[in-house]
Design an enzyme around this catalytic site. Structure first.
Site, short mmCIF file in Angstrom:
data_model
loop_
_atom_site.label_atom_id
_atom_site.label_comp_id
_atom_site.label_asym_id
_atom_site.label_seq_id
_atom_site.Cartn_x
_atom_site.Cartn_y
_atom_site.Cartn_z
N TRP A 325 25.87 -5.96 20.26
CA TRP A 325 25.65 -6.88 19.14
C TRP A 325 25.90 -8.33 19.57
CZ3 TRP A 325 29.16 -10.23 16.77
CH2 TRP A 325 28.71 -10.85 15.59
N HIS A 326 26.86 -8.52 20.48
CA HIS A 326 27.20 -9.89 20.88
C HIS A 326 26.10 -10.56 21.68
CE1 HIS A 326 31.28 -8.83 19.63
NE2 HIS A 326 31.49 -10.12 19.55
N GLY A 327 25.29 -9.81 22.36
CA GLY A 327 24.23 -10.48 23.10
C GLY A 327 23.43 -9.51 23.94
#
Lengths: 497, 334
Positions: A325-327
């Site tokens: 989700w962060h990248g």
């Protein structure tokens, strides 16, 4: 626009406050809520007006889906929910992961992929998660937000729009209703000012003064430079502190700003670097994301319902997806996998050994805290590095596996170490924002600043203090120091996610 | 405590604290070092030339990179010597345009050194905007007292001032106890004349020759591109005092300063390639007040231009020789 910018502090915020309170002063409480929604959209449009359509269309889509979902039977509602989840995740995947997936799938089949260079609308990860949670909650409760303005405000309210805290409709709905009916408690505004000042000081005075130390090491490592152990540790410690003060500073500012408009946002950080286990760390770090992942991923995956191994598998998958989700990058995948592994191990150890006593000896407590910090820092190396090779290079240096020609950190000076030591001391020993202000997100509890003034507080060794003249002076000094430094362009780290 | 009182105390404290920051002292040499543009470094040298080199400064050239690329001061001194004039000339240009910067340099120079003649650059169009690097060089008082109305750089500079003062104060203190790790260390003193006409030496020590030239067709193409890019005066002539308020204010300040210090002022017109015969800003404001040296007729050949606004090494010799002749002939310096 950034919260730590002149345009925001002396342009947007005063205008938004004047408009909001101007309407309320004339008894127009309902329109003041609509005004806040419009102002929030303007805040978002300021970044890149052309991206506003993504935000607005998801709001309209999710509002409509929830509305129809409440009218349908179980099967129909479920189908609509799945449609809504797919549409939201589809947008997120398209903007955030399309090129990453394309590159890796093409590599897998031995073909070349030309990246499209898709630019992600700012805040999409946050407003997508906020709305996904809303859809799931509506499906579960069959209750939806009737007023479109309220729903749009719930998604767009500017303090949380770009980088959280991730909010839930159930938390905000009664607050919006109250906002339409009752005046705002002045105590909330005082507390909001104090929390905002603490947040901007954390961001501008601490996080931004650590950027150079972290960047010098990580950027060079990504470019193939090998550092000696001291340099690698300096860079890693600097980033560990930078990301904490950057994100917790942002979260404090968001909470403080929301209070100025009579709203309470959830707490996002609770002194995570004081944690004595990884499980505890994740209860204190980015709390709203951890809660979201627990409620909307871990539990739907089965939670702890399928036995111990299923639970551990679900824990691992949750952290892995949290990392992604962060990248879109392998470094984030590794970061998520590392935290998944840490948590699984922590659960296994907790099952094997007797629970620690509530009051531990200082040495035992110190060792635990140091271990947690070390594990977290190792993971941050992958989180910050742009390349897996760069991250491994830094970790090798931290482990004293360094080539003879390893560089030292040229930029190292007194100022650099001063900021690192100061930030570390605050992160490890100082009380956090909610301890200082007695802030609570529980709307059932009235917000009241403690009745101890700053001087009494200092003399007694307690941490909380009231809105006394001495506190106002400290706030003024911190705000002035922050103002003096905000000309340096420094975006929030989590704006990239 | 009432909210209103609480907020008033915060605001007043912040204002007082910011004012205190602005008043913090620092080493001005560190301030000049903070403007270390790697493409044309000379701010540190300007400070050194004014404050540490006792060699006289008889003629001072102040302007942008056009002055920097045009005036070869050693050649000028030799030419003047042949005319029997013993004078030391110095090129105090700073790259990029903005009259506030010229004022900051002129003030530093004239308040610290006796100067016989100040040669101020004049171009075909005054820059309406202030110099982007003014905040690096200017005294705090000059940043605060800059014209506010129609000055697009005022708020930017004003907002950066407290931070600049704190940074420079801390650097000065750290320097005094040997704990400063500078981002930039100036090279050893480069002598009383630092001219970037034959070559430009960047901070890495590499010399970049300034001998580039273009064909006539290429220069005409460059001129057409510049014509399209330039924003001509937007307001009617009667309102030019509004549109060009900021540059005119600083030119007046420089003229006043020169008068106070008994320094003669001459404008030197350095047009772009194909620029007008005389500078319109000069015609509009200063024709009756300040003399002008105009080498424009000598700058028609495309061979002597490095780009659309800067002459090359050959062009600089032409301008320098012209200026030496003018100075001697008009007896601007004796």
């Amino acid at each position: 626009m950034l919260f730590n910018s002149y345009a925001f502090l002396f342009g947007f915020l005063p205008l938004a406050l004047i408009g909001f309170f101007g309407l309320r002063a004339r008894g127009l409480r309902g329109p003041s809520v609509t005004f806040l929604m419009v102002a929030s959209l303007a805040f978002y449009a300021y970044w890149k007006p052309s991206d506003t359509w993504v935000l607005v269309s998801t709001i309209v889509m999710n509002y409509t889906i929830a509305r129809y979902m409440s009218r349908l039977g179980h099967g129909g509602a479920k189908a609509l929910l799945i449609l809504g989840i797919c549409a939201n995740l589809g947008l997120l995947v398209y903007f955030k992961y399309f090129d990453f997936l394309g590159t890796n799938l093409a590599a897998l089949v031995g073909k070349e992929y030309v990246a499209r260079g898709i630019v992600m609308p700012i805040g999409i990860s946050f407003f997508t998660f906020t709305q996904l949670a809303y859809l799931v909650d509506c499906y579960r409760s069959r209750d939806y937000e009737g007023q479109f303005t309220n729903y749009a405000l719930f998604v767009t309210i500017f303090p949380h729009l770009i980088a959280g805290p991730i909010i839930h409709h159930a938390e905000m709905r009664p607050q919006f209703a109250r906002l339409r009916k009752t005046p705002i408690d002045m105590e909330m505004i005082k507390m909001g000012v104090i929390i905002f000042v603490i947040g901007i000081a954390k961001k501008v005075l601490l996080a931004d003064n650590l950027v150079a130390s972290a960047d010098a090491v990580f950027n060079a490592a990504d470019a193939g430079t090998h550092f000696n152990a001291a340099a690698a540790w300096t860079g890693t410690v600097a980033y560990t502190l930078q990301i904490y003060f950057d994100f917790s500073g942002y979260s404090d500012m968001a909470i403080g700003l929301a209070l100025l408009f009579g709203l309470r946002l959830p707490i996002n950080f609770n002194s995570p670097y004081k944690s004595r286990s990884i499980i505890e760390f994740w209860r204190c770090w980015h709390i709203t994301l951890s809660t979201w992942l627990r409620d909307y991923l871990y539990i739907p995956l089965g939670g702890n319902r399928g036995g111990e191994w299923a639970r551990l598998r679900n824990v691992f998958i949750t952290f892995l997806l949290g990392g992604i989700w962060h990248g879109a990058g392998w470094t984030f995948v590794i970061w998520g996998a590392l935290h998944g592994t840490y948590n699984v191990t922590n659960h296994l150890l907790r099952n094997k050994f007797a629970p620690a006593p509530a009051r531990e000896g200082w040495l035992r407590s110190f060792i635990k805290q140091a271990c947690v910090l070390l594990l977290v820092m190792i993971a941050w190396v992958f989180f910050r590095a742009k390349t897996v090779g760069g991250a491994i290079g830094i970790l090798q240096s931290m482990a004293f596996i360094v080539p003879a020609e390893a560089s030292r950190l040229e930029q190292a000076d007194f100022a650099m170490y001063f900021w690192i030591v100061l930030a570390a001391a605050i992160a490890l020993f100082a009380p956090n924002t909610q301890q200082i202000t007695a802030y609570t997100q529980k709307t059932t509890e009235q917000l009241r600043l403690p009745r101890i003034d700053l001087l009494t507080s200092l003399r007694s060794g307690s941490v909380a203090f009231a809105a006394s003249p001495a506190v106002a002076v400290v706030c003024g000094l911190l705000f002035a120091a922050a103002l003096a430094c905000i000309w340096r362009p420094a975006i929030f780290i989590y704006f990239n996610f | 405590m009432r909210l209103r009182n609480f907020l008033v105390i915060i605001v007043l404290t912040a204002i007082l604290a910011l004012a205190a920051m602005v008043a913090l002292p620092h080493d001005k040499y560190l301030r000049y070092q903070s403007l270390n543009d790697h493409t044309a470094p000379n701010a540190y040298w300007i400070y050194e030339r004014i404050h540490t080199d006792p060699t006289p400064i008889d003629i001072a050239f102040i302007g942008s990179s056009r002055t920097g690329r045009s005036m070869h001061t050693e050649r000028l001194q030799e030419n003047l010597a042949r005319e029997g004039i013993q004078a030391r000339a110095v090129n105090f240009h700073i790259v990029k345009t903005g009259r506030d910067m010229h004022y900051a340099i002129a003030k530093e120079l004239l308040t610290n050194r006796p100067v016989k003649l100040l040669v101020l650059e004049m171009t075909e169009l005054e820059d309406r905007t202030p110099h982007p690097d003014f905040i690096f060089i200017a005294d705090a008082a000059d940043v605060l007292s800059a014209p506010l109305f129609l000055n697009v750089g005022y708020l930017r500079n004003f907002s950066r001032l407290p931070g600049r003062q704190v940074d420079l104060f801390l650097e000065t203190q750290l320097e005094s106890v040997g704990l400063r790790q500078p981002d930039f260390t100036p090279p050893s003193y480069q002598g009383p004349n630092l001219d970037w006409t034959e070559f430009l030496q960047t901070l890495d020590g590499v010399r970049h020759p300034l001998t580039t030239h273009h064909s006539h067709a290429e220069m005409e193409k460059i001129r057409a591109e510049q014509d399209a890019a330039i924003t001509p005066p937007l307001l009617p002539k009667a309102l030019a005092s509004l549109e060009f308020k900021v540059p005119r204010y600083y030119i007046e300040q420089i003229l006043e300063l020169a008068k106070e210090h008994n320094t003669k002022v001459v404008f030197l017109y350095l047009p772009r390639y194909g620029g007008p015969k005389t500078p319109p800003p000069y015609d509009a404001m200063y024709r009756s007040k300040v003399p002008l040296m105009n080498p424009q007729p000598l700058l028609q050949s495309s061979d002597i231009w490095a780009d659309g606004t800067h002459v090359n090494w050959s062009g600089s010799k032409i301008v320098t020789d012209f200026v030496a002749e003018e100075l001697a002939r008009e007896k601007y310096i004796e």
